[in-house]
Scaffold this active site. Structure first.
Site, PDB file in Angstrom:
ATOM      1  N   HIS A 185      15.165  41.487   1.276  1.00  0.00           N
ATOM      2  CA  HIS A 185      15.534  40.743   2.481  1.00  0.00           C
ATOM      3  C   HIS A 185      15.430  39.237   2.336  1.00  0.00           C
ATOM      4  O   HIS A 185      15.543  38.525   3.337  1.00  0.00           O
ATOM      5  CB  HIS A 185      14.640  41.150   3.656  1.00  0.00           C
ATOM      6  CG  HIS A 185      14.877  42.529   4.162  1.00  0.00           C
ATOM      7  ND1 HIS A 185      15.774  42.806   5.170  1.00  0.00           N
ATOM      8  CD2 HIS A 185      14.341  43.715   3.800  1.00  0.00           C
ATOM      9  CE1 HIS A 185      15.757  44.108   5.413  1.00  0.00           C
ATOM     10  NE2 HIS A 185      14.906  44.692   4.591  1.00  0.00           N
ATOM     11  N   LYS A 225      14.932  31.943  16.947  1.00  0.00           N
ATOM     12  CA  LYS A 225      14.578  32.649  15.706  1.00  0.00           C
ATOM     13  C   LYS A 225      13.228  32.123  15.274  1.00  0.00           C
ATOM     14  O   LYS A 225      12.738  31.144  15.830  1.00  0.00           O
ATOM     15  CB  LYS A 225      15.621  32.392  14.624  1.00  0.00           C
ATOM     16  CG  LYS A 225      15.985  30.923  14.448  1.00  0.00           C
ATOM     17  CD  LYS A 225      17.070  30.716  13.394  1.00  0.00           C
ATOM     18  CE  LYS A 225      18.475  30.989  13.863  1.00  0.00           C
ATOM     19  NZ  LYS A 225      19.033  32.232  13.371  1.00  0.00           N
ATOM     20  N   ARG A 226      12.641  32.777  14.270  1.00  0.00           N
ATOM     21  CA  ARG A 226      11.371  32.268  13.782  1.00  0.00           C
ATOM     22  C   ARG A 226      11.489  30.823  13.331  1.00  0.00           C
ATOM     23  O   ARG A 226      12.542  30.390  12.860  1.00  0.00           O
ATOM     24  CB  ARG A 226      10.861  33.154  12.643  1.00  0.00           C
ATOM     25  CG  ARG A 226      10.258  34.425  13.157  1.00  0.00           C
ATOM     26  CD  ARG A 226       9.111  34.127  14.113  1.00  0.00           C
ATOM     27  NE  ARG A 226       7.992  33.547  13.404  1.00  0.00           N
ATOM     28  CZ  ARG A 226       6.988  34.259  12.913  1.00  0.00           C
ATOM     29  NH1 ARG A 226       6.935  35.566  13.104  1.00  0.00           N
ATOM     30  NH2 ARG A 226       6.014  33.680  12.245  1.00  0.00           N
ATOM     31  N   LYS A 256      15.395  27.313   8.239  1.00  0.00           N
ATOM     32  CA  LYS A 256      16.263  27.583   9.393  1.00  0.00           C
ATOM     33  C   LYS A 256      16.649  26.289  10.116  1.00  0.00           C
ATOM     34  O   LYS A 256      17.521  26.274  10.962  1.00  0.00           O
ATOM     35  CB  LYS A 256      15.582  28.558  10.353  1.00  0.00           C
ATOM     36  CG  LYS A 256      15.323  29.938   9.743  1.00  0.00           C
ATOM     37  CD  LYS A 256      14.592  30.861  10.719  1.00  0.00           C
ATOM     38  CE  LYS A 256      14.140  32.170  10.094  1.00  0.00           C
ATOM     39  NZ  LYS A 256      15.208  33.177   9.962  1.00  0.00           N
ATOM     40  N   THR A 291      20.469  38.014  11.979  1.00  0.00           N
ATOM     41  CA  THR A 291      20.982  39.049  12.877  1.00  0.00           C
ATOM     42  C   THR A 291      21.160  38.513  14.294  1.00  0.00           C
ATOM     43  O   THR A 291      21.924  39.075  15.073  1.00  0.00           O
ATOM     44  CB  THR A 291      20.056  40.287  12.903  1.00  0.00           C
ATOM     45  OG1 THR A 291      18.703  39.837  12.914  1.00  0.00           O
ATOM     46  CG2 THR A 291      20.282  41.167  11.696  1.00  0.00           C
ATOM     47  N   LYS A 338      24.044  39.082  17.486  1.00  0.00           N
ATOM     48  CA  LYS A 338      23.725  39.337  18.896  1.00  0.00           C
ATOM     49  C   LYS A 338      24.418  38.318  19.790  1.00  0.00           C
ATOM     50  O   LYS A 338      24.928  38.665  20.867  1.00  0.00           O
ATOM     51  CB  LYS A 338      22.202  39.329  19.109  1.00  0.00           C
ATOM     52  CG  LYS A 338      21.508  40.464  18.358  1.00  0.00           C
ATOM     53  CD  LYS A 338      20.001  40.273  18.192  1.00  0.00           C
ATOM     54  CE  LYS A 338      19.479  41.215  17.097  1.00  0.00           C
ATOM     55  NZ  LYS A 338      18.125  40.885  16.640  1.00  0.00           N
TER      56      LYS A 338
HETATM   57  C1  NBG Z   1      14.765  38.494   6.804  1.00  0.00           C
HETATM   58  C2  NBG Z   1      15.845  37.457   6.500  1.00  0.00           C
HETATM   59  C3  NBG Z   1      16.969  37.506   7.518  1.00  0.00           C
HETATM   60  C4  NBG Z   1      17.486  38.932   7.632  1.00  0.00           C
HETATM   61  C5  NBG Z   1      16.339  39.872   7.936  1.00  0.00           C
HETATM   62  C6  NBG Z   1      16.777  41.312   8.012  1.00  0.00           C
HETATM   63  C7  NBG Z   1      12.534  38.596   5.772  1.00  0.00           C
HETATM   64  C8  NBG Z   1      11.761  38.708   4.512  1.00  0.00           C
HETATM   65  N1  NBG Z   1      13.855  38.537   5.673  1.00  0.00           N
HETATM   66  O1  NBG Z   1      18.016  36.662   7.118  1.00  0.00           O
HETATM   67  O2  NBG Z   1      15.279  36.181   6.468  1.00  0.00           O
HETATM   68  O3  NBG Z   1      18.471  39.016   8.634  1.00  0.00           O
HETATM   69  O4  NBG Z   1      15.353  39.783   6.931  1.00  0.00           O
HETATM   70  O5  NBG Z   1      17.426  41.690   6.856  1.00  0.00           O
HETATM   71  O6  NBG Z   1      11.943  38.574   6.829  1.00  0.00           O
END
Ligand code: NBG
Length: 822
Positions: free
Chosen positions: A357, A545-546, A551, A655, A659
């Protein structure tokens, strides 16, 4: 199908209030009413839940174990009702009882057993798996405290423990009959018997009892109710008299403490690893319990034999966190089921699969050998053996290539590289968006790709339309259904049919009005929770988002500062600037200094800008406290613009971009992650794309050649903005407050170059893209058309599509057939 009878449901709610709280509806609290309703709903699904598990067995179905440290489920009540097609029915019954469903939904704690995208993806996947009717367990940890609740005090983030279980959880069921032991520490005694067979005797270990709690996952319209199984820890025998007597008092206490601490809290890190021993304990804890259960369940349903296990079981490892699935399965097969290494390894390689991920280095899990070996001696010896055998293979294929060997070994320089272990032990390795998978193949995992090209595949992420449209945006859901029917609920590609309405004035008008209603709904939420007034006629420009440097929330707020200057100083600019509300929502990991400082900056800018009457409300800045799944639904529904501005190559997929799209907000973003695929669907002209490409970022990282100082010295307006970070414009009481943010953009720090995430480089292109939004928004019908087009083209981004691809290429599951009346 669940048969819904109004009177029965009503009676059930009344009975529950009486039974659990000794009250009548009129004098029960809202929390009590929520619980009574939740139990009534659970009562409705329980038969299907039982029938699903019976069907697994009768059909000898292949079962997926989706192994994940995180499941960011969000509230269950509303979602279950949607998936049972009973939302309206129940709302009506409750109205008759004088109750408001929305208010009761707000009583449910928002289970936040995850950080961000990775955990929410797991939750969307469970929804899709049940809806498509596949047999699956979500397997994770029942953290006592989930993701912290965020409070903003004086502009700073303050973390408050999320005691989500304090009122109990009506949806879960404790399953002590499936409890199992998990062992830590101690020593291995290795002996061989007279036949030369090696025996492992494990001594002096500490153990905890893993006790599962099951939560139902209701599929939409499939009759399937799957299970999220999360593990709690209990001491094996509280105050172990045995050890007490033998003077082993300390050990008894140790076991007790281990049980208490292991599931205490979710590590609040996203795309970052803390490298803490407790985290490793958590990983082994839930992996061991899950794999033990999978083996036992298989045996129980196959006359005590494990023959054929690999045909009926698959473990999907959600990132490297559950990688211990590989050695733990080896251990159980060999030490407890009499398999030899080679046979066991064959089974492991056929049952384990791994999803990557991220390419962020700080998220790559590596465990120091010393620490690992002490905590998990037997597992370590297995990893050592896997590494040794793998190294031998590499040497055979590439004789003398020691560089490569060093690059690829699992254990290297005293560390265990978990991603490599996951790859070696898996039959499938996938990335989460096309560009991400390509980068993995070309760079991060290139050696492994060269060695096993057939293992690598892409599965672009998706999201569930049941939660993020049907539940989160009922007005738009209804708009869609009145035009194309309800097919989109299970086949989001149906949305394409909305293209027929792109030039229909009536539809555009109604669509715009729905967005307006949703903007009012969000404004009310913001007023209530933040005390800030926002103008629903302004453009809602949203980044939720986080908080992470890659980001680039910092670029967003710097740009707000830039706009603020321009509006104040340049009349022409002010005249053409359409009022905009910049909305942020983000949690920062508690120990992440620059992230927390960015939150403070956003809040301080908000203070100044929102008070400044001289700009006539043209700009507003809102930081929504405690961004979480429940308020996310309101935010997406109300957004006009979707900010997806990560440094290209860094956001594996994203994601929230999907949304927003589902709710009709065009993307203002970089060519990164799934943004690229969104642009493929809507066309360049229906997105606001800017900035460096992944290739360009990667080339700079490799070859150098980027110097933010140059931009700083050439761009006066931008320089003025950056100077405001250190001259007290937004923090008069402490002008030096943001010095570290300033420094991160202009000074190299250790091995990290200045402006590592290319904020200055992308700044002006970002501004231009943002102004294109401004210009198009003024043409209301062109704008509305563009928004409706997002909805029409969002079909690809359903997690139903993603899951179908996993099933087709990796899991090979067959749908479960539920017998009516079972
Ligand atoms: C996160 C990515 C996102 C991705 C999500 C789900 C982790 C390690 N990765 O870009 O930063 O959408 O995983 O796949 O949290």
């Amino acid at each position: 199908m669940i048969f819904f009878d109004k009177d029965t449901f009503k009676r059930s709610v009344e009975d529950n209030v009486k039974l659990f709280f000794r009250k009548k509806i009129g004098n029960a609290s809202k929390q009590e009413l929520f619980q009574a309703v939740a139990y009534a709903v659970k009562d409705q699904i329980i038969d299907e839940w039982i029938a699903t598990h019976k069907a697994y067995e009768q059909q000898d179905a292949k079962i997926l174990y989706y192994m994940s440290m995180e499941f960011l489920m969000g509230r269950a009540l509303g979602n279950m009702l949607i998936n049972m097609s009973q939302y309206d029915g129940v709302r009506e019954v409750l109205r008759e009882l004088g109750l408001n469903l929305n208010e009761l939904e707000d009583q449910e704690p928002d289970p936040a057993l995850g950080n961000g995208g990775l955990g929410r993806l797991a939750a969307c996947f469970l929804d899709s798996l049940a809806t498509l009717g596949y047999g699956a367990y979500g397997c994770g940890i029942r953290y006592k405290y989930g993701m912290f609740a965020q409070r903003i005090r004086d502009g700073f983030q303050v973390e408050v423990p999320d005691n989500w279980l304090k009122d109990g959880n009506p949806f879960e069921i404790r399953r002590p009959e499936y409890a199992c032991k998990v062992k830590f520490g101690g020593q291995m005694d290795i002996t061989s018997d007279k036949y030369g067979k090696i025996h492992y005797d494990y001594k002096n270990y500490n153990s905890v009892l893993a006790v599962p709690y099951d939560m139902p996952i209701v599929g939409y319209g499939s009759g399937v109710v799957n299970t999220l199984r999360i593990w709690d820890a209990e001491p094996i025998n509280t105050f172990n008299l045995d050890s007490f007597d033998r003077g082993d008092y300390a050990k008894a206490i140790e076991q007790e403490n281990l049980a208490k601490t292991i599931v205490e809290v979710l590590y609040p890190n996203d795309n970052h690893t803390a490298g803490k021993l407790l985290r490793l304990k958590q990983q082994y804890f839930f992996v061991s319990a899950t794999v033990q259960t999978a083996i036992r369940k298989y045996r129980d349903t196959h006359n005590g034999s494990l023959k054929g296990f690999e045909k009926k079981v698959v473990f999907q490892m959600n990132d490297t966190h559950p990688t211990l699935t590989v050695p733990e399965l080896m251990r159980l097969l060999m030490d407890e089921n009499g398999y030899e290494w080679d046979e066991a390894w064959e089974i492991v390689k056929k049952t384990c699969a791994y999803t990557n991920h991220t390419i962020m280095q700080e998220a790559m899990e590596k465990w120091p050998v010393d620490l690992f070996r002490e905590l998990l001696p037997r597992i370590y010896s297995i990893i050592e053996e896997i590494d040794k055998r793998f190294a031998a293979e590499i040497e055979k294929k590439y004789p003398g290539d020691y560089d490569r060997l060093g690059r690829m070994r699992i254990i290297n320089h005293g560390q265990i590289r978990m991603a490599f272990l996951a790859i070696v032990g898996s039959f499938s390795v996938n990335g989460v968006a096309q560009v991400h998978t390509e980068i993995l193949k070309a760079r991060e995992l290139h050696d492994f790709y060269e060695y096993w090209p057939e293992k690598f595949n892409n599965k672009t992420n998706g999201i569930t339309q049941r939660r993020f449209l049907a539940h989160g945006n009922p007005l738009l859901a209804d708009f869609v259904t009145r035009r194309i029917g309800t097919g989109w609920m299970t086949d989001l590609r149906e949305m394409e049919r909305l293209t027929d309405y792109l030039d229909d004035e009536m539809s555009l008008h109604e669509f715009a009005d729905i967005k307006y209603q949703n903007k009012i709904r969000l404004a009310q939420y913001v007023k209530q929770h933040n005390g800030i007034d926002i103008d629903p006629f302004s453009i809602y420009d949203v980044q939720v988002k986080r908080l992470h440097e890659y980001k680039r929330q910092l670029m967003n707020i710097l740009h707000v500062m830039y706009l603020y200057q321009k509006i104040k100083n340049d009349r022409n600019f002010a005249a053409k600037f359409y009022p905009r509300t910049f909305i942020f929502g983000a949690k920062a990991a508690a120990g992440y200094h620059l992230a927390k400082l960015t939150i403070k900056l956003i809040n301080d800018v908000a203070e100044v800008v929102n008070r400044d009457t001289s700009i006539h409300g043209k700009l507003r800045v809102v930081f929504i406290e405690d961004y979480k799944v429940s308020n996310a639904e309101l935010i997406f529904a109300a957004a006009d613009v979707s900010e997806q501005i990560s440094t290209a190559s860094k956001e594996a997929s994203g994601t929230s971009n999907m949304k927003f799209m589902l709710n009709g907000a065009p993307t203002l973003g970089t060519m990164d992650g799934a943004n690229i695929e969104i642009v493929e669907e809507v066309g360049q002209e229906n997105a606001f794309i800017f900035g460096l490409t992944p290739e360009e970022v990667i080339a700079y990282e490799k070859n150098g050649g980027y110097n933010p100082e140059e931009i700083f010295s050439q761009n006066d307006e931008l320089r003025d903005v950056l100077m405001q970070l250190v001259n007290g414009t937004f923090s008069p009481e402490n002008p030096e407050l943001y010095r570290d943010l300033y420094a991160s953009l202009l000074r190299p720090m250790g091995s990290s170059p200045a402006d590592r995430y290319f904020i200055l480089k992308d700044f002006m292109p970002y501004h231009e893209a943002s102004m294109r939004v401004n210009d198009i928004y003024k043409d209301r019908s062109a704008w509305t058309r563009m928004c409706l087009l997002q909805v029409a083209k969002c079909g690809k981004f359903s997690s139903d599509r993603t899951i179908s691809e996993y099933v087709r290429d990796i899991w090979h599951l067959d749908p479960i057939m539920i017998q009516e009346g079972d």
